[in-house]
Design an enzyme around this catalytic site. Structure first.
Site, PDB file in Angstrom:
ATOM      1  N   LYS A  72       0.812  -1.228   0.000  1.00  0.00           N
ATOM      2  CA  LYS A  72       0.000   0.000   0.000  1.00  0.00           C
ATOM      3  C   LYS A  72       0.846   1.280   0.000  1.00  0.00           C
ATOM      4  O   LYS A  72       0.468   2.270  -0.608  1.00  0.00           O
ATOM      5  CB  LYS A  72      -0.910   0.038   1.229  1.00  0.00           C
ATOM      6  N   ASP A 108      -9.963   2.950   3.145  1.00  0.00           N
ATOM      7  CA  ASP A 108     -10.065   2.561   4.562  1.00  0.00           C
ATOM      8  C   ASP A 108     -10.505   3.759   5.408  1.00  0.00           C
ATOM      9  O   ASP A 108     -11.148   3.581   6.441  1.00  0.00           O
ATOM     10  CB  ASP A 108      -8.714   2.052   5.090  1.00  0.00           C
TER      11      ASP A 108
HETATM   12  P1  NAP Z   1       0.161  -3.438   9.982  1.00  0.00           P
HETATM   13  O1  NAP Z   1       0.435  -2.160   9.277  1.00  0.00           O
HETATM   14  O2  NAP Z   1       1.060  -4.599   9.780  1.00  0.00           O
HETATM   15  O3  NAP Z   1       0.115  -3.092  11.568  1.00  0.00           O
HETATM   16  C1  NAP Z   1      -0.030  -4.125  12.506  1.00  0.00           C
HETATM   17  C2  NAP Z   1      -0.296  -3.544  13.894  1.00  0.00           C
HETATM   18  O4  NAP Z   1      -0.462  -4.640  14.812  1.00  0.00           O
HETATM   19  C3  NAP Z   1       0.848  -2.696  14.440  1.00  0.00           C
HETATM   20  O5  NAP Z   1       0.341  -1.726  15.321  1.00  0.00           O
HETATM   21  C4  NAP Z   1       1.660  -3.738  15.216  1.00  0.00           C
HETATM   22  O6  NAP Z   1       2.477  -3.207  16.239  1.00  0.00           O
HETATM   23  C5  NAP Z   1       0.542  -4.541  15.846  1.00  0.00           C
HETATM   24  N1  NAP Z   1       0.989  -5.860  16.239  1.00  0.00           N
HETATM   25  C6  NAP Z   1       1.300  -6.898  15.416  1.00  0.00           C
HETATM   26  N2  NAP Z   1       1.690  -7.957  16.140  1.00  0.00           N
HETATM   27  C7  NAP Z   1       1.634  -7.578  17.445  1.00  0.00           C
HETATM   28  C8  NAP Z   1       1.905  -8.243  18.674  1.00  0.00           C
HETATM   29  N3  NAP Z   1       2.336  -9.514  18.712  1.00  0.00           N
HETATM   30  N4  NAP Z   1       1.728  -7.566  19.834  1.00  0.00           N
HETATM   31  C9  NAP Z   1       1.293  -6.271  19.814  1.00  0.00           C
HETATM   32  N5  NAP Z   1       1.007  -5.594  18.678  1.00  0.00           N
HETATM   33  C10 NAP Z   1       1.185  -6.243  17.509  1.00  0.00           C
HETATM   34  O7  NAP Z   1      -1.297  -3.983   9.657  1.00  0.00           O
HETATM   35  P2  NAP Z   1      -2.622  -3.108   9.347  1.00  0.00           P
HETATM   36  O8  NAP Z   1      -2.805  -2.972   7.887  1.00  0.00           O
HETATM   37  O9  NAP Z   1      -2.564  -1.884  10.184  1.00  0.00           O
HETATM   38  O10 NAP Z   1      -3.773  -4.103   9.846  1.00  0.00           O
HETATM   39  C11 NAP Z   1      -3.982  -4.303  11.233  1.00  0.00           C
HETATM   40  C12 NAP Z   1      -5.249  -5.108  11.461  1.00  0.00           C
HETATM   41  O11 NAP Z   1      -6.388  -4.385  10.992  1.00  0.00           O
HETATM   42  C13 NAP Z   1      -5.270  -6.462  10.735  1.00  0.00           C
HETATM   43  O12 NAP Z   1      -5.867  -7.407  11.571  1.00  0.00           O
HETATM   44  C14 NAP Z   1      -6.169  -6.203   9.534  1.00  0.00           C
HETATM   45  O13 NAP Z   1      -6.839  -7.368   9.108  1.00  0.00           O
HETATM   46  C15 NAP Z   1      -7.162  -5.214  10.149  1.00  0.00           C
HETATM   47  N6  NAP Z   1      -7.787  -4.372   9.125  1.00  0.00           N
HETATM   48  C16 NAP Z   1      -9.130  -4.500   8.957  1.00  0.00           C
HETATM   49  C17 NAP Z   1      -9.780  -3.724   8.005  1.00  0.00           C
HETATM   50  C18 NAP Z   1     -11.254  -3.891   7.843  1.00  0.00           C
HETATM   51  O14 NAP Z   1     -11.783  -3.427   6.835  1.00  0.00           O
HETATM   52  N7  NAP Z   1     -11.959  -4.490   8.788  1.00  0.00           N
HETATM   53  C19 NAP Z   1      -9.068  -2.812   7.221  1.00  0.00           C
HETATM   54  C20 NAP Z   1      -7.678  -2.697   7.419  1.00  0.00           C
HETATM   55  C21 NAP Z   1      -7.053  -3.491   8.381  1.00  0.00           C
HETATM   56  P3  NAP Z   1       4.012  -2.808  15.917  1.00  0.00           P
HETATM   57  O15 NAP Z   1       3.966  -1.461  15.280  1.00  0.00           O
HETATM   58  O16 NAP Z   1       4.646  -2.821  17.254  1.00  0.00           O
HETATM   59  O17 NAP Z   1       4.552  -3.880  14.994  1.00  0.00           O
END
Ligand code: NAP
Length: 280
Positions: A72, A108
């Protein structure tokens, strides 16, 4: 009914790596069929170095698509015309061709905004929010919360520097980074939003122990699973109103659809296609 593919069929694709888990083909194809549109939506697992060619090829042939992790941010730098949401979040999840240029948007932002309004029964103006996470989804949510007029957002993320960058870039004076979960102890929040990926894996711990708070008015989890997410269940067990990421998933898809077709899809059709797949 199987859609009829013709020489005029517009091709849309989800570009990312991996993509096999995605629900986007289900909701987009259902919405196109519902409106009788001649299009098809597929998922293409695509490496970063192949992403630009795929986006350009799909767009210039009259189609478009979505971009997902981990492309992205790169996509935000390669589209010709960047929406305000792309500029503010630094991420692009939707592209299409218009007036000889590739346009990009980050749906989003509006998807979260619409889902939140549906959940709260109105915009989040004046609310105090605890936002867990600081990744790509968090940036989109923070833009939407700021535009929705929230009073203050506290950001809590495992990697604090990442939260600081997000808060500085998007939140300004109304965003504050908590450098320790204990800083949230006994505080009252109108809304808690989980934007971390915790909950996707059954072995994951909860993203936050809600019992630490003085009060949580409502909880929104961006994670979406076939069954209620662990964080939604934990909130409901404490008597807190909670919702998962299904509404946002469908709403961001609906906004993408509007960009491609200039038509408003039925979110009910999209939801029921998703529920059918998940048996929910
Ligand atoms: P991303 O950019 O990879 O960010 C992941 C986030 O999760 C970061 O804040 C990361 O913290 C945290 N994290 C990952 N593993 C962790 C752990 N073991 N302990 C604590 N924190 C942890 O991913 P994203 O695109 O933001 O997506 C995040 C979530 O939102 C996913 O589950 C995705 O499916 C969901 N989402 C849903 C929608 C929807 O339409 N419903 C849309 C977008 C995203 P760090 O910074 O410390 O790594």
């Amino acid at each position: 009914m199987t859609p009829r593919i013709t020489a005029r069929t517009r091709v849309f694709a989800l570009i990312g790596d991996p993509v096999a888990h995605s629900s986007s083909p289900i909701i987009q194809n259902a919405a196109m069929r519902d409106l009788g549109l001649d299009g098809v939506y597929v998922a293409l697992q695509t490496r970063l170095d192949e992403m630009i060619g795929s986006v350009r090829g799909l767009a210039t042939s009259g189609g478009g698509g979505n971009i997902t992790l981990p492309h992205k941010e790169k996509a935000a730098t390669m589209v010709d015309v960047r929406s305000t949401a792309v500029k503010r979040t630094g991420a692009c999840n939707t592209f299409w061709y218009q007036d000889g240029q590739i346009h990009g948007d980050n749906t989003d932002v509006e998807g979260f905004s619409r889902a939140l309004e549906a959940f709260l029964g109105g915009p989040p103006g004046g609310k105090t929010v605890l936002m867990l996470g600081a990744g790509g989804a968090a940036r989109a949510c923070l833009v939407a919360l700021m535009d929705g007029g929230v009073e203050e957002v506290h950001l809590l993320n495992r990697t604090r520097d990442r939260a600081r960058v997000v808060a500085r870039r998007i939140g300004g004076a109304r965003a504050r980074v908590l450098d320790d979960p204990r800083k949230a102890d006994h505080r009252d929040y109108d809304l808690v939003v989980n934007t971390t990926r915790l909950g996707l894996d059954p072995e994951d711990p909860l993203p936050f122990d809600l019992r630490r708070l003085g009060r949580a008015g409502a909880v929104m989890d961006l994670v979406y699973l076939p069954e209620p997410t662990p964080f939604v269940k934990a909130a409901q067990e404490l008597g807190i109103r909670a919702d998962d990421g299904m509404e946002m998933l469908v709403q961001q898809g609906a906004v993408s659809f509007e960009r491609w077709w200039g038509r408003i899809p039925s979110v009910e059709v999209m939801k029921s296609a998703l529920r059918g797949t998940y048996g929910r």
